[in-house]
Every structure is written in structure tokens, then in C-alpha cells.
Design a protein around this motif. Sequence first.
Motif, PDB file in Angstrom:
ATOM      1  N   ASP A 232       0.812  -1.230   0.000  1.00 24.40           N
ATOM      2  CA  ASP A 232       0.000   0.000   0.000  1.00 24.40           C
ATOM      3  C   ASP A 232       0.844   1.277   0.000  1.00 24.40           C
ATOM      4  OD1 ASP A 232       0.946  -0.608   2.533  1.00 24.40           O
ATOM      5  OD2 ASP A 232      -0.735   0.340   3.572  1.00 24.40           O
ATOM      6  N   VAL A 233       2.155   1.124  -0.117  1.00 26.32           N
ATOM      7  CA  VAL A 233       3.043   2.297  -0.126  1.00 26.32           C
ATOM      8  C   VAL A 233       4.019   2.175  -1.298  1.00 26.32           C
ATOM      9  CG1 VAL A 233       4.812   3.574   1.151  1.00 26.32           C
ATOM     10  CG2 VAL A 233       2.887   2.563   2.386  1.00 26.32           C
ATOM     11  N   GLU A 234       4.180   3.250  -2.041  1.00 20.63           N
ATOM     12  CA  GLU A 234       5.036   3.191  -3.235  1.00 20.63           C
ATOM     13  C   GLU A 234       6.502   3.457  -2.931  1.00 20.63           C
ATOM     14  OE1 GLU A 234       3.765   5.439  -6.572  1.00 20.63           O
ATOM     15  OE2 GLU A 234       1.692   4.720  -6.479  1.00 20.63           O
ATOM     16  N   VAL A 235       6.783   4.339  -1.974  1.00 19.34           N
ATOM     17  CA  VAL A 235       8.162   4.744  -1.693  1.00 19.34           C
ATOM     18  C   VAL A 235       8.713   3.962  -0.500  1.00 19.34           C
ATOM     19  CG1 VAL A 235       9.679   6.686  -1.098  1.00 19.34           C
ATOM     20  CG2 VAL A 235       7.682   7.055  -2.578  1.00 19.34           C
ATOM     21  N   TRP A 236       9.941   3.450  -0.640  1.00 18.92           N
ATOM     22  CA  TRP A 236      10.564   2.692   0.451  1.00 18.92           C
ATOM     23  C   TRP A 236      10.838   3.598   1.634  1.00 18.92           C
ATOM     24  CZ3 TRP A 236      11.278  -1.931   2.360  1.00 18.92           C
ATOM     25  CH2 TRP A 236      12.240  -2.127   3.359  1.00 18.92           C
ATOM     26  N   ASP A 237      10.514   3.121   2.835  1.00 20.79           N
ATOM     27  CA  ASP A 237      10.713   3.870   4.072  1.00 20.79           C
ATOM     28  C   ASP A 237      11.325   2.929   5.104  1.00 20.79           C
ATOM     29  OD1 ASP A 237      10.595   5.292   6.410  1.00 20.79           O
ATOM     30  OD2 ASP A 237       8.484   5.864   6.232  1.00 20.79           O
ATOM     31  N   SER A 238      12.647   3.027   5.306  1.00 22.39           N
ATOM     32  CA  SER A 238      13.342   2.107   6.207  1.00 22.39           C
ATOM     33  C   SER A 238      12.778   2.116   7.624  1.00 22.39           C
ATOM     34  CB  SER A 238      14.844   2.415   6.245  1.00 22.39           C
ATOM     35  OG  SER A 238      15.452   2.032   5.039  1.00 22.39           O
ATOM     36  N   PRO A 239      12.584   3.291   8.259  1.00 23.92           N
ATOM     37  CA  PRO A 239      12.038   3.286   9.625  1.00 23.92           C
ATOM     38  C   PRO A 239      10.694   2.558   9.708  1.00 23.92           C
ATOM     39  CG  PRO A 239      12.923   5.449   9.102  1.00 23.92           C
ATOM     40  CD  PRO A 239      12.943   4.658   7.824  1.00 23.92           C
ATOM     41  N   ASP A 240       9.862   2.732   8.674  1.00 24.12           N
ATOM     42  CA  ASP A 240       8.558   2.064   8.685  1.00 24.12           C
ATOM     43  C   ASP A 240       8.724   0.551   8.585  1.00 24.12           C
ATOM     44  OD1 ASP A 240       5.554   2.153   8.480  1.00 24.12           O
ATOM     45  OD2 ASP A 240       6.025   1.125   6.603  1.00 24.12           O
ATOM     46  N   PHE A 241       9.685   0.096   7.772  1.00 25.32           N
ATOM     47  CA  PHE A 241       9.906  -1.341   7.623  1.00 25.32           C
ATOM     48  C   PHE A 241      10.331  -1.958   8.953  1.00 25.32           C
ATOM     49  CE2 PHE A 241      12.980  -4.835   6.871  1.00 25.32           C
ATOM     50  CZ  PHE A 241      12.089  -5.774   6.364  1.00 25.32           C
ATOM     51  N   TYR A 242      11.247  -1.288   9.663  1.00 27.68           N
ATOM     52  CA  TYR A 242      11.727  -1.844  10.923  1.00 27.68           C
ATOM     53  C   TYR A 242      10.658  -1.761  12.020  1.00 27.68           C
ATOM     54  CZ  TYR A 242      16.186  -2.052   8.593  1.00 27.68           C
ATOM     55  OH  TYR A 242      17.186  -2.350   7.691  1.00 27.68           O
ATOM     56  N   ALA A 243       9.738  -0.787  11.893  1.00 24.89           N
ATOM     57  CA  ALA A 243       8.661  -0.667  12.879  1.00 24.89           C
ATOM     58  C   ALA A 243       7.503  -1.609  12.568  1.00 24.89           C
ATOM     59  CB  ALA A 243       8.162   0.778  12.930  1.00 24.89           C
ATOM     60  N   ASN A 244       7.254  -1.832  11.283  1.00 23.04           N
ATOM     61  CA  ASN A 244       6.082  -2.625  10.871  1.00 23.04           C
ATOM     62  C   ASN A 244       6.429  -3.684   9.823  1.00 23.04           C
ATOM     63  OD1 ASN A 244       4.027  -0.874  12.306  1.00 23.04           O
ATOM     64  ND2 ASN A 244       4.915   0.643  10.907  1.00 23.04           N
ATOM     65  N   PRO A 245       7.368  -4.565  10.106  1.00 20.88           N
ATOM     66  CA  PRO A 245       7.791  -5.527   9.075  1.00 20.88           C
ATOM     67  C   PRO A 245       6.667  -6.472   8.638  1.00 20.88           C
ATOM     68  CG  PRO A 245       8.697  -6.126  11.223  1.00 20.88           C
ATOM     69  CD  PRO A 245       8.092  -4.766  11.376  1.00 20.88           C
ATOM     70  N   HIS A 246       5.674  -6.648   9.506  1.00 21.18           N
ATOM     71  CA  HIS A 246       4.564  -7.555   9.181  1.00 21.18           C
ATOM     72  C   HIS A 246       3.679  -7.031   8.057  1.00 21.18           C
ATOM     73  CE1 HIS A 246       3.182  -4.617  12.106  1.00 21.18           C
ATOM     74  NE2 HIS A 246       1.935  -4.854  11.741  1.00 21.18           N
ATOM     75  N   LEU A 247       3.817  -5.747   7.707  1.00 22.85           N
ATOM     76  CA  LEU A 247       3.003  -5.165   6.642  1.00 22.85           C
ATOM     77  C   LEU A 247       3.668  -5.300   5.273  1.00 22.85           C
ATOM     78  CD1 LEU A 247       1.829  -1.876   8.424  1.00 22.85           C
ATOM     79  CD2 LEU A 247       0.618  -4.064   8.240  1.00 22.85           C
TER      80      LEU A 247
END
Length: 414
Positions: A235-250
Motif C-alpha cells: 500500500d506504499v510506493e516509496v521505500w521507508d526504512s524506519p517504517d519497515f523496521y517498525a512494521n515488518p509484518h506489513l
Amino acid sequence: MGKLKFGIIKEGKIPVDKRVPLTPKKCVEALQEFPEMEIVVQPSDIRCFTDAEYRELHIPMQEDLNDCDVLMGVKEVPIDQLIPNKTYMFFSHTIKKQPHNAKLLRAILDKNITLLDYETLKSADGQRVVAFGRYAGIVGAYNGILTYGKKHKLFDLKPAYLCHEMEDMQEEYFKVKLPPIKIAVTGGGRVAGGAMEVLDKMGIRKVSVFDYLYKQFTEPVYAQLHSGDYNARPDVEVWDSPDFYANPHLYKSTFRKFTKVTDLLLACAYWDPRAPKLFTEEETRKPDFRIDTIADITCDVDGSIPTTKSATTITNPAYDYNPETGVVEPPYSRADNITIMAVDNLPCELPRNASRDFGRLLIDNVFPHFFNGDAEGMLARATIARDGKLTERFSYLEDYANSATNNKEKQETV
């Protein structure tokens, strides 16, 4: 301020670990750097550095460490060897509630021991300051190349654990003659850095992720893959490292594009159990799944690499995974199998070099805090237990520690 006495304990865990927190020369360096420091060493017949090597540099040997303020080891200390009311530093392997060490944490609390775990020693911004990761990467990459060469009958390298020092291992590099294969290295930390050191010294060229995916080469090459290269949030087009580490299940894995072009995978990335696996066992059965050798350097059993069914040992480092049946088979037994190297204590294969590296990090990043009143709070943050209780930061381990008592009571009742 009086002297602070550090004791280096003899490793008691079985199987034995030959590493040391401080080598003889690092002891001398630490004593020069910190005049308020004393160091004694408990005699040991298993260390990679002999008692004689410590004595030659006038480091005192002492069997009884009861008069020490801080006791330092590498691996978990056997419960019957713990000295009550002391401060210990070692890898306790308790912070993830590892089932086999609940009794150890319970004993530490019962014996009123202050425990600082190397894994919890972090800077103010949360970065670990001491680790053996670099040597896990160095030995892991070497083992990966060794395994690939053996699988394809290209060359035979001397196992790292049979080399006295890393320099002896590097003498083996000249034997490596690889066809134009592609090697993927996942991760961006110390482990990946160590792995790339080996590939660079073997003369294997690093290429961009784009070129790795879409170009052909006449020589072996490797690419370093970061999380954003093989994960995406739908649901997100641009990679966001902090978001990945906070919400890897998404996130979903996009590693499929790499399985089509990769021959050898060196898995060096930290994996959060909430994050997607790199690929599925079902995908290994697809005709275009090209990977036939995997060095799972992080060694998460059934983790990011679903074909890692168990850890392996230093003397028996590999096994085959049969994609058709999903069953583990002897190593190199079938060309269509995926050969897995999953040694879970890689730095032990080069204990002298790994120990030097570790001692350097202790002197630079940890010991200063013992003599400046722990001004930055690093030691306090790393303390798991004190005064018979878990510290607030590690209070989540209370049920885990109590489970050892409960299990003992159940057994006694039965």
C-alpha cells in the motif's frame, strides 16, 4: 577511586568455546589505557591463547576469582560455576527468552548476581558496541565459497577451523577459481561487511543491484542487497526504512527476482520474525529457482531462509535440502538439491582473530564507562539483573525466569 579488578574466567560451557574477551596483548593495552584497572586470568587448557602467552606478558594467573569486581567470559557460565554477589559480563542468550537458559537467569537472580550482557551494550542511539559479527561474516563467506566449490567439484579449501590464524585462511584464497556466477549478500551490518571483505580479497567484483539483476558477466560478481531491495509494502510506493523496521509484518518479499539470477546466497541480514521470509519452500520447486548453495550466516532455523531446517557444526558444516520432497539429505548427495551451510558459531573457527577484534571493541567502547561513572548510562542500560531482581528495562523476562522455578516445582511434585 580504588582499583577495579577484572577476572577473565575459564569457559565452562560444553561444547567448548576457545575465544576470550581479552587476548594477552589486549590485557596489556587495557592496563595501560586505564590505570585504575587490574586484570587476572583464570588458568585454562582450552583457550586459543595459552596460559603461557598471558604469563609472558606478566598478566597474573589466578584460579580463585572471588576477589574480582567484574568477571568476564564469552559464552553462558554453567550455573554451578557462578559466584554469588558478583558482576558478570558474558553472552547470556536470555533476552529473547531462549528456553534452554531460563534456569541460568533464575540462578543469576537467586545468587544476587549483577549481569551485563554484551548483546545489550549499546550506544545512546541503540547501536551495539561489541559483537563478533564481523568474524561471523568472514568465516561464513569463506564457508559459503568452500561449500560451493565442493558442491561443483571446482576446488577444495582447507576448513577455517584448521587454520591457526586468518592469514593462514587467506592463503587458501588463491585456490578459488569460480565460473561467472552471481553471489547475493544480504544485509548492511558487521556480518555483511565481514562477508564482503572475503569476497573483495578473493577478487570477486561488486556490482550494482541493477546490473546484478539485468546484466550478464564473464566473471564471478556479487551484489549487496539491503532490505529495500527485496521487501515492499503493497500500500506504499516509496521505500521507508524506519517504517519497515517498525512494521515488518506489513511487507511482502520481492526476493523472487533474485532467486532467478543468483547461484550462491550469503544470508547476513538480521531477520525480525514478523518480517516476510526471503522465499518459500514452494518457490524452490519452480524451474527458474537458480540458487543451489546457501550460506545462512545468521543461522535462524526456519527463519528468513525456510530451507534452514537445523544448525550445523564446525566439523560437519553442510547438508542438502531436497526441494522436491522438502527433506534434509546428506551434503552434496544430489545435483538438484540446495546445499545449506548453517554453522551457528562461526567466529569460533578463527578464535584468535575474533578475540582480538572483540578486545579492541571492549577497550574502545565499554571499559571507559567503568571509569567515568557510567556518564552515558551505557552500563546501566545493559544491566539485566541487579540485587536479585530484573532491572526495569528487562522486567519482561520475569515470567521467563520464574518458569524455571515452576518447572522445578512440578518435577518435584511428580
